[in-house]
Motif scaffolding. Structure first.
Motif, PDB file in Angstrom:
ATOM      1  N   ALA A 148      -8.516   0.259 -18.962  1.00  0.00           N
ATOM      2  CA  ALA A 148      -8.620   1.268 -20.025  1.00  0.00           C
ATOM      3  C   ALA A 148      -9.477   2.439 -19.552  1.00  0.00           C
ATOM      4  O   ALA A 148      -9.169   3.609 -19.819  1.00  0.00           O
ATOM      5  N   ALA A 149     -10.556   2.127 -18.831  1.00  0.00           N
ATOM      6  CA  ALA A 149     -11.437   3.187 -18.338  1.00  0.00           C
ATOM      7  C   ALA A 149     -10.722   4.055 -17.300  1.00  0.00           C
ATOM      8  O   ALA A 149     -10.855   5.280 -17.297  1.00  0.00           O
ATOM      9  N   VAL A 150      -9.950   3.425 -16.424  1.00  0.00           N
ATOM     10  CA  VAL A 150      -9.203   4.185 -15.409  1.00  0.00           C
ATOM     11  C   VAL A 150      -8.223   5.134 -16.093  1.00  0.00           C
ATOM     12  O   VAL A 150      -8.100   6.304 -15.716  1.00  0.00           O
ATOM     13  N   ALA A 151      -7.541   4.631 -17.118  1.00  0.00           N
ATOM     14  CA  ALA A 151      -6.598   5.489 -17.844  1.00  0.00           C
ATOM     15  C   ALA A 151      -7.332   6.660 -18.493  1.00  0.00           C
ATOM     16  O   ALA A 151      -6.896   7.810 -18.415  1.00  0.00           O
ATOM     17  N   GLU A 152      -8.483   6.363 -19.076  1.00  0.00           N
ATOM     18  CA  GLU A 152      -9.230   7.424 -19.764  1.00  0.00           C
ATOM     19  C   GLU A 152      -9.751   8.465 -18.770  1.00  0.00           C
ATOM     20  O   GLU A 152      -9.597   9.670 -18.972  1.00  0.00           O
ATOM     21  N   VAL A 153     -10.341   8.005 -17.679  1.00  0.00           N
ATOM     22  CA  VAL A 153     -10.953   8.930 -16.716  1.00  0.00           C
ATOM     23  C   VAL A 153      -9.886   9.762 -15.999  1.00  0.00           C
ATOM     24  O   VAL A 153     -10.078  10.945 -15.745  1.00  0.00           O
ATOM     25  N   SER A 154      -8.761   9.140 -15.682  1.00  0.00           N
ATOM     26  CA  SER A 154      -7.721   9.843 -14.918  1.00  0.00           C
ATOM     27  C   SER A 154      -6.773  10.617 -15.824  1.00  0.00           C
ATOM     28  O   SER A 154      -6.063  11.509 -15.355  1.00  0.00           O
TER      29      SER A 154
ATOM     30  N   THR B 299       0.839  -1.207   0.000  1.00  0.00           N
ATOM     31  CA  THR B 299       0.000   0.000   0.000  1.00  0.00           C
ATOM     32  C   THR B 299       0.871   1.254   0.000  1.00  0.00           C
ATOM     33  O   THR B 299       0.600   2.212  -0.728  1.00  0.00           O
ATOM     34  N   LEU B 300       1.941   1.230   0.792  1.00  0.00           N
ATOM     35  CA  LEU B 300       2.868   2.369   0.791  1.00  0.00           C
ATOM     36  C   LEU B 300       3.464   2.580  -0.599  1.00  0.00           C
ATOM     37  O   LEU B 300       3.469   3.692  -1.128  1.00  0.00           O
ATOM     38  N   VAL B 301       3.932   1.493  -1.198  1.00  0.00           N
ATOM     39  CA  VAL B 301       4.570   1.605  -2.522  1.00  0.00           C
ATOM     40  C   VAL B 301       3.555   2.097  -3.555  1.00  0.00           C
ATOM     41  O   VAL B 301       3.857   2.948  -4.390  1.00  0.00           O
ATOM     42  N   GLU B 302       2.333   1.585  -3.457  1.00  0.00           N
ATOM     43  CA  GLU B 302       1.287   2.032  -4.382  1.00  0.00           C
ATOM     44  C   GLU B 302       1.021   3.522  -4.223  1.00  0.00           C
ATOM     45  O   GLU B 302       0.895   4.255  -5.208  1.00  0.00           O
ATOM     46  N   ARG B 303       0.925   3.967  -2.980  1.00  0.00           N
ATOM     47  CA  ARG B 303       0.622   5.389  -2.747  1.00  0.00           C
ATOM     48  C   ARG B 303       1.744   6.273  -3.285  1.00  0.00           C
ATOM     49  O   ARG B 303       1.500   7.306  -3.890  1.00  0.00           O
ATOM     50  N   LEU B 304       2.990   5.867  -3.049  1.00  0.00           N
ATOM     51  CA  LEU B 304       4.126   6.674  -3.515  1.00  0.00           C
ATOM     52  C   LEU B 304       4.194   6.686  -5.040  1.00  0.00           C
ATOM     53  O   LEU B 304       4.293   7.750  -5.665  1.00  0.00           O
ATOM     54  N   ALA B 305       4.112   5.510  -5.646  1.00  0.00           N
ATOM     55  CA  ALA B 305       4.221   5.439  -7.107  1.00  0.00           C
ATOM     56  C   ALA B 305       3.024   6.110  -7.773  1.00  0.00           C
ATOM     57  O   ALA B 305       3.134   6.675  -8.861  1.00  0.00           O
ATOM     58  N   GLY B 306       1.872   6.081  -7.091  1.00  0.00           N
ATOM     59  CA  GLY B 306       0.661   6.681  -7.637  1.00  0.00           C
ATOM     60  C   GLY B 306       0.753   8.197  -7.762  1.00  0.00           C
ATOM     61  O   GLY B 306      -0.065   8.808  -8.448  1.00  0.00           O
ATOM     62  N   GLN B 307       1.733   8.798  -7.074  1.00  0.00           N
ATOM     63  CA  GLN B 307       1.889  10.251  -7.165  1.00  0.00           C
ATOM     64  C   GLN B 307       2.886  10.674  -8.242  1.00  0.00           C
ATOM     65  O   GLN B 307       3.149  11.861  -8.421  1.00  0.00           O
ATOM     66  N   LEU B 308       3.403   9.694  -8.957  1.00  0.00           N
ATOM     67  CA  LEU B 308       4.248  10.041 -10.109  1.00  0.00           C
ATOM     68  C   LEU B 308       3.380  10.655 -11.205  1.00  0.00           C
ATOM     69  O   LEU B 308       2.254  10.188 -11.438  1.00  0.00           O
ATOM     70  N   PRO B 309       3.890  11.680 -11.883  1.00  0.00           N
ATOM     71  CA  PRO B 309       3.124  12.236 -13.002  1.00  0.00           C
ATOM     72  C   PRO B 309       2.850  11.158 -14.050  1.00  0.00           C
ATOM     73  O   PRO B 309       3.754  10.411 -14.421  1.00  0.00           O
ATOM     74  N   GLY B 310       1.600  11.047 -14.475  1.00  0.00           N
ATOM     75  CA  GLY B 310       1.237  10.058 -15.490  1.00  0.00           C
ATOM     76  C   GLY B 310       0.746   8.747 -14.908  1.00  0.00           C
ATOM     77  O   GLY B 310       0.365   7.847 -15.651  1.00  0.00           O
ATOM     78  N   ALA B 311       0.763   8.616 -13.564  1.00  0.00           N
ATOM     79  CA  ALA B 311       0.334   7.356 -12.939  1.00  0.00           C
ATOM     80  C   ALA B 311      -0.998   7.540 -12.225  1.00  0.00           C
ATOM     81  O   ALA B 311      -1.316   8.628 -11.747  1.00  0.00           O
ATOM     82  N   CYS B 312      -1.777   6.469 -12.163  1.00  0.00           N
ATOM     83  CA  CYS B 312      -3.010   6.468 -11.372  1.00  0.00           C
ATOM     84  C   CYS B 312      -3.085   5.138 -10.626  1.00  0.00           C
ATOM     85  O   CYS B 312      -3.136   4.073 -11.242  1.00  0.00           O
ATOM     86  N   ALA B 313      -3.052   5.209  -9.284  1.00  0.00           N
ATOM     87  CA  ALA B 313      -3.094   3.992  -8.463  1.00  0.00           C
ATOM     88  C   ALA B 313      -4.526   3.759  -8.005  1.00  0.00           C
ATOM     89  O   ALA B 313      -5.188   4.673  -7.522  1.00  0.00           O
ATOM     90  N   VAL B 314      -4.999   2.533  -8.171  1.00  0.00           N
ATOM     91  CA  VAL B 314      -6.408   2.255  -7.870  1.00  0.00           C
ATOM     92  C   VAL B 314      -6.612   1.159  -6.827  1.00  0.00           C
ATOM     93  O   VAL B 314      -7.727   0.703  -6.625  1.00  0.00           O
ATOM     94  N   GLY B 315      -5.565   0.747  -6.141  1.00  0.00           N
ATOM     95  CA  GLY B 315      -5.729  -0.238  -5.074  1.00  0.00           C
ATOM     96  C   GLY B 315      -5.775  -1.661  -5.589  1.00  0.00           C
ATOM     97  O   GLY B 315      -5.276  -1.964  -6.675  1.00  0.00           O
ATOM     98  N   GLU B 316      -6.389  -2.535  -4.796  1.00  0.00           N
ATOM     99  CA  GLU B 316      -6.406  -3.962  -5.103  1.00  0.00           C
ATOM    100  C   GLU B 316      -7.645  -4.274  -5.947  1.00  0.00           C
ATOM    101  O   GLU B 316      -8.722  -4.538  -5.433  1.00  0.00           O
ATOM    102  N   VAL B 317      -7.447  -4.232  -7.258  1.00  0.00           N
ATOM    103  CA  VAL B 317      -8.577  -4.378  -8.185  1.00  0.00           C
ATOM    104  C   VAL B 317      -9.236  -5.749  -8.033  1.00  0.00           C
ATOM    105  O   VAL B 317     -10.444  -5.896  -8.248  1.00  0.00           O
ATOM    106  N   VAL B 318      -8.472  -6.749  -7.601  1.00  0.00           N
ATOM    107  CA  VAL B 318      -9.048  -8.099  -7.432  1.00  0.00           C
ATOM    108  C   VAL B 318     -10.235  -8.057  -6.461  1.00  0.00           C
ATOM    109  O   VAL B 318     -11.153  -8.862  -6.568  1.00  0.00           O
ATOM    110  N   HIS B 319     -10.224  -7.113  -5.544  1.00  0.00           N
ATOM    111  CA  HIS B 319     -11.315  -7.025  -4.561  1.00  0.00           C
ATOM    112  C   HIS B 319     -12.390  -6.010  -4.948  1.00  0.00           C
ATOM    113  O   HIS B 319     -13.372  -5.850  -4.218  1.00  0.00           O
TER     114      HIS B 319
END
Ligand SMILES: [Zn+2]
Length: 327
Positions: free
Chosen positions: A140-146, A16-36
């Motif tokens: 694809a939708a996450v990329a488009e919306v974000s 979760t820490l790594v996701e949050r940090l990487a999610g703040q990179l320009p061009g990235a969108c972190a969405v958590g554990e999609v499996v759930h």
């Protein structure tokens, strides 16, 4: 084709820490554990990382519309049934045995497959195509919306990484996150409240022996991934030098080298609210947040369980550099 950074590893390894940090990179969108997402988001309406219920979150409403014409249009029970048929850790050897993109044709668009049936002798392949179509459309939708070019999914499970490798229809990069098995086993023994719902619930707990077996199995499964880029990263190295880790992740994910990373300081990160759909309670943290190594296991994990976990996980523990002079 969307680029997906899949964060894999056993829970309590800092994903979760790594996701949050990487999610703040320009061009990235972190969405958590999609499996759930299908069960905990769509069906149970648990809280998004932004704090609102899944059905009320504008980001997920828009993503659902873009991907499926709205969340009402998909049957989350169908996704769960498909998952049970193809996305199981015991299928990893079979999933790993075939090169990517060599499947026979699938069963058509999501939701139109033959529910609960499988022609004899064909294995879980048509179901895999249908199952993966949900993920492909969602990414694809996450990329488009974000507006992001990189979608970060921290689902962690090796079986889903193998499914995506086989038939994900995405440019998949796998970040295999590892952490000292003794720290992981200690963490799995703790009672942790889940703030994800108003119901009183706690995260799953494992005994040291079960945690050790899980640690072995989950990590070993990531060594079977072939034909996709895999980057192995130690949680302890992320915490020791977050900026270096985030820059490595950016390069590995194909993002342009970021300029200054103003959200990272010495021992802290300034976390923006995100839309992480499921994961560790840390997904709700915002603002200036300490990044420090959690070493409680060294004092609090008794000698017996510590020896047991060390012995049971010895080969990979040594391979990852956790034994000997370095630590
Ligand atoms: Zn949200």
């Amino acid at each position: 084709m969307v680029t997906v950074l899949y964060i894999g590893g056993l829970g309590r390894s800092g994903s979760t820490l790594v996701e949050r940090l990487a999610g703040q990179l320009p061009g990235a969108c972190a969405v958590g554990e999609v499996v759930h997402l299908w069960q905990r988001g769509v069906t149970e309406d648990e809280r998004c990382g932004c704090g609102t219920a899944f059905a009320q979150c504008p980001f997920w409403q828009q993503a659902g519309k873009t991907a499926f014409g709205g969340w009402d249009e998909i049957d989350a029970g169908r996704v769960a049934a498909l998952r049970a048929r193809v996305d199981r850790n015991r299928f990893v050897p079979r999933l790993a045995a075939r090169p990517a993109g060599t499947e026979p044709a699938g069963t058509g668009p999501a939701g139109t497959g033959p529910a609960g049936t499988r022609p004899a002798g064909t294995g879980p392949v048509p179901a895999l195509a249908e199952y993966m179509s949900y993920y492909t459309r969602l990414y694809a939708a996450v990329a488009e919306v974000s507006g992001a070019t990189l979608v970060i999914d921290s689902s962690k499970h090796p079986s889903l990484a193998h499914c995506l490798r086989r038939q994900g229809g995405v440019d998949l990069r796998v970040l295999h996150l590892v952490r000292d098995s003794r720290a992981v086993a200690y963490s799995w023994g703790q009672a942790v409240r889940r703030p994800d719902t108003d119901r009183h619930s706690y995260m799953t707990r494992y005994s040291p022996a079960v945690a050790a077996a899980q640690w072995n199995a989950q990590n070993a499964a990531f060594h079977l991934l072939r034909g996709v880029p895999v980057m192995r990263l130690r949680y302890e190295d992320v915490v020791a030098a977050p900026e270096a880790a985030v820059r490595r992740i950016a390069g590995f994910s194909g993002l342009p080298a970021p300029g200054s990373l103003a959200f990272l300081g010495a021992g802290w990160a300034d976390l923006e609210p995100g839309h992480s759909v499921s994961g560790n309670p840390m997904r709700f943290a915002t603002g200036k947040t300490a990044i420090r190594r959690d070493e409680r296991w060294r004092a609090d994990l008794p000698a017996g369980p510590r020896r047991e976990v060390t012995t049971l996980t010895f080969p990979l523990l040594a391979a990852y550099g956790y034994l000997g002079g370095r630590r």
